[in-house]
Scaffold this motif. Structure first.
Motif, PDB file in Angstrom:
ATOM      1  N   UNK A 248       0.827  -1.191   0.000  1.00 40.21           N
ATOM      2  CA  UNK A 248       0.000   0.000   0.000  1.00 40.21           C
ATOM      3  C   UNK A 248       0.870   1.254   0.000  1.00 40.21           C
ATOM      4  N   UNK A 249       0.231   2.424  -0.016  1.00 41.57           N
ATOM      5  CA  UNK A 249       0.970   3.689  -0.081  1.00 41.57           C
ATOM      6  C   UNK A 249       0.586   4.598   1.076  1.00 41.57           C
ATOM      7  N   UNK A 250       1.594   5.201   1.697  1.00 41.68           N
ATOM      8  CA  UNK A 250       1.411   6.180   2.776  1.00 41.68           C
ATOM      9  C   UNK A 250       2.029   7.488   2.317  1.00 41.68           C
ATOM     10  N   UNK A 320       9.578   0.864  -0.535  1.00 36.45           N
ATOM     11  CA  UNK A 320      10.116   1.944  -1.359  1.00 36.45           C
ATOM     12  C   UNK A 320       9.831   3.278  -0.685  1.00 36.45           C
ATOM     13  N   UNK A 321      10.810   4.173  -0.739  1.00 39.60           N
ATOM     14  CA  UNK A 321      10.559   5.547  -0.285  1.00 39.60           C
ATOM     15  C   UNK A 321      10.960   6.497  -1.401  1.00 39.60           C
ATOM     16  N   UNK A 322      10.013   7.318  -1.830  1.00 42.33           N
ATOM     17  CA  UNK A 322      10.238   8.292  -2.891  1.00 42.33           C
ATOM     18  C   UNK A 322      10.240   9.678  -2.246  1.00 42.33           C
ATOM     19  N   UNK A 323      11.311  10.427  -2.480  1.00 40.90           N
ATOM     20  CA  UNK A 323      11.436  11.720  -1.815  1.00 40.90           C
ATOM     21  C   UNK A 323      10.231  12.618  -2.005  1.00 40.90           C
ATOM     22  N   UNK A 341       2.241  -5.225  -4.397  1.00 42.51           N
ATOM     23  CA  UNK A 341       2.859  -5.883  -3.266  1.00 42.51           C
ATOM     24  C   UNK A 341       3.975  -5.148  -2.566  1.00 42.51           C
ATOM     25  N   UNK A 342       4.161  -3.865  -2.858  1.00 43.14           N
ATOM     26  CA  UNK A 342       5.199  -3.090  -2.187  1.00 43.14           C
ATOM     27  C   UNK A 342       4.577  -2.094  -1.219  1.00 43.14           C
ATOM     28  N   UNK A 343       5.292  -1.775  -0.150  1.00 46.89           N
ATOM     29  CA  UNK A 343       4.896  -0.706   0.754  1.00 46.89           C
ATOM     30  C   UNK A 343       5.641   0.550   0.307  1.00 46.89           C
ATOM     31  N   UNK A 344       4.889   1.589  -0.032  1.00 47.20           N
ATOM     32  CA  UNK A 344       5.463   2.792  -0.642  1.00 47.20           C
ATOM     33  C   UNK A 344       5.222   3.995   0.264  1.00 47.20           C
ATOM     34  N   UNK A 345       6.279   4.771   0.490  1.00 44.57           N
ATOM     35  CA  UNK A 345       6.180   6.030   1.232  1.00 44.57           C
ATOM     36  C   UNK A 345       6.614   7.173   0.322  1.00 44.57           C
TER      37      UNK A 345
END
Length: 494
Positions: A248-250, A320-323, A341-345
């Protein structure tokens, strides 16, 4: 060489750096400063202060106790004659108009300029500043720092030394020292004491010369935990539950300087373990985290956020963390990663949590993709803390209660700082976060998928139990952490 032995004299310009360093006592050069390195001081400075002065001047210094009248007289003489007292060599050193790169490098390597720049760095660090601004005006060079989010002037220097200071900073940042017409970006690695600093440098041509801004990043100050950020306990528990999800995405939202990156780093530290592969793509990489692969984005060579994301998803990451999500392509890849299936920030620049949905829609992302991928959106701000060394309690006034739109009986008293040496007479020291956490419910997912506006989403989130930034600020006001002025200043737009 002992303190009483003769040593190389120093110019009044170099001494001017200490006009604020030695407050409230006064400092002035001896009457015959051309042959003496003596400092006349109203009261004996501490051992630490003496050491700092010797470090900045890079020379032994004699301290002599002077009467109050003597100090005042010398200060008047010094201030009145500061500019004319520069000898012809100094005048030639500090004038502008150097066109040759080698001449500029020689200018930037002069000992007085090196000591002056080092002193300004030390002043900024003493104040825990996040940025240093060198701002040329018609007759002066103002040096200002951003301390707890507020700009504060720490020095006003003659404009004639601007070329020398700018050249020194550009030389340290490995920039083109002769280029004054175009903006430039660089970085300075600077060590002072036990601190290793990474300064991001930005130059911008102006009417009176180049404006230069340094962003200070302390590499030794990276151990930030979520519990230290000031999140309310119930919100912290919900946030920690959300970031422990497998996919999911936060999103973290807020204006520049609201602590978004700090929150993301604290989050990654919380979930970082050997069982997960964590990769980030940032611009810039502000702090280096152990056990995490961090990629520096560089648009000039084609490695932007979108290109970086395409590459890292082939590195078999779990998190994953995207600035920052800045465009449709980056948003699309981030959401696709969250759905596979990835946890994205990541972060967005919006005023509140609900506004992030509208921002993604404006980028061209379909509502059903947003509703399917989002776990939560957290909006945040930073508010100044009341100084604990000079705090005092006062009754809340009727005007303050009216501006805050609260009943005075619900908050009968507020805390303020009188101002002391520890807080620089501001009454504030340090900052704490304000937070609102919008979590996805079935109703909100339905509204997003059907294209509802931000106001409707916000109203539904409040019905679901979301506490707004203003409500969190009022809670911190009642707890004596901040002041009414700070609550209004930081939350008036939300």
């Amino acid at each position: 060489m002992s303190e009483s032995e003769a040593h190389t004299p120093f110019a009044p310009l170099e001494l001017s750096c200490f006009s604020q360093l030695l407050e409230p006592a006064a400092i002035a050069p001896a009457q015959d400063y051309s042959t003496s390195g003596m400092l006349v001081y109203a009261s004996a400075p501490s051992i630490e202060l003496r050491a700092q002065i010797r470090f900045v001047l890079n020379a032994p210094v004699v301290f002599t106790r002077g009467s109050e009248d003597q100090v005042r007289r010398l200060m008047r003489h010094w201030r009145a004659d500061l500019s004319p007292s520069l000898d012809s060599g100094d005048e030639e050193l500090f004038v502008s108009g150097f066109d040759d790169d080698e001449s500029l490098k020689d200018l930037a390597s002069e000992a007085p300029i090196i000591r002056l720049v080092n002193h300004l760095f030390a002043r900024a660090l003493d104040l825990d500043a996040s940025d240093i601004h060198f701002e040329p005006n018609e007759n002066t060079l103002d040096v200002r720092c951003r301390v707890d989010g507020i700009m504060t002037r720490i020095e006003r220097l003659p404009i004639k030394i601007h070329t020398a200071v700018a050249s020194r900073l550009k030389l340290m940042a490995r920039l083109d020292i002769g280029e004054k017409r175009l903006p430039q970006d660089g970085r300075i690695d600077y060590k002072i004491g036990a601190k290793q600093l990474d300064m991001r440098v930005s130059t911008l041509p102006g009417v009176h010369g180049e404006s230069i801004v340094l962003r200070i990043l302390d590499r030794s100050d990276t151990a930030v935990e979520l519990v230290q950020l000031g999140m309310p306990q119930d919100l912290l528990a919900r946030y920690e539950h959300i970031v422990s999800q497998p996919h999911g995405m936060v999103l973290i939202t807020g204006p520049t300087g609201s602590g978004k990156t700090t929150t993301l780093y604290a989050t990654l530290e919380k979930i970082n373990d050997e069982k997960q592969k964590i990769i980030t793509v940032e611009d810039p990489v502000e702090y280096q985290l152990d056990g995490i692969t961090q990629i520096q984005a560089n648009a000039s060579i084609g490695l932007g956020f979108a290109a970086g994301l395409r590459s890292i998803v082939r590195q078999d990451p779990d998190v994953l963390m995207i600035g920052e999500i800045r465009d449709h392509e980056t948003a699309e890849i981030a959401i696709e990663s969250a759905l596979t299936g990835h946890l994205v920030f990541s972060t967005l620049h919006t005023n509140d949590a609900a506004g992030a949905v509208t921002r993604l829609q404006d980028m061209g992302v379909e509502g059903y993709l947003i509703s399917s991928s989002l776990l939560a959106i957290q909006a945040q701000r930073l508010v100044r803390r009341v100084c604990t060394d000079c705090v005092e309690t006062q009754p809340i006034t009727a005007d303050e209660a009216q501006v805050l739109e609260i009943d005075a009986s619900a908050c009968p008293s507020v805390s303020r700082g009188r101002g002391c040496e520890r807080c620089g007479q501001t009454g504030y020291r340090g900052r704490v976060g304000l937070y609102e956490l919008l979590t996805m419910s079935d109703e909100i997912r339905h509204q997003i998928a059907s294209g509802a506006d931000a106001n409707s989403i916000r109203e539904q989130a409040i019905k679901d139990g979301m506490r707004t930034l203003r409500q969190d600020a009022l809670d911190k006001l009642r707890a004596g952490i901040t002041t009414p002025e700070e609550v209004v200043r930081v939350t008036r737009a939300v």
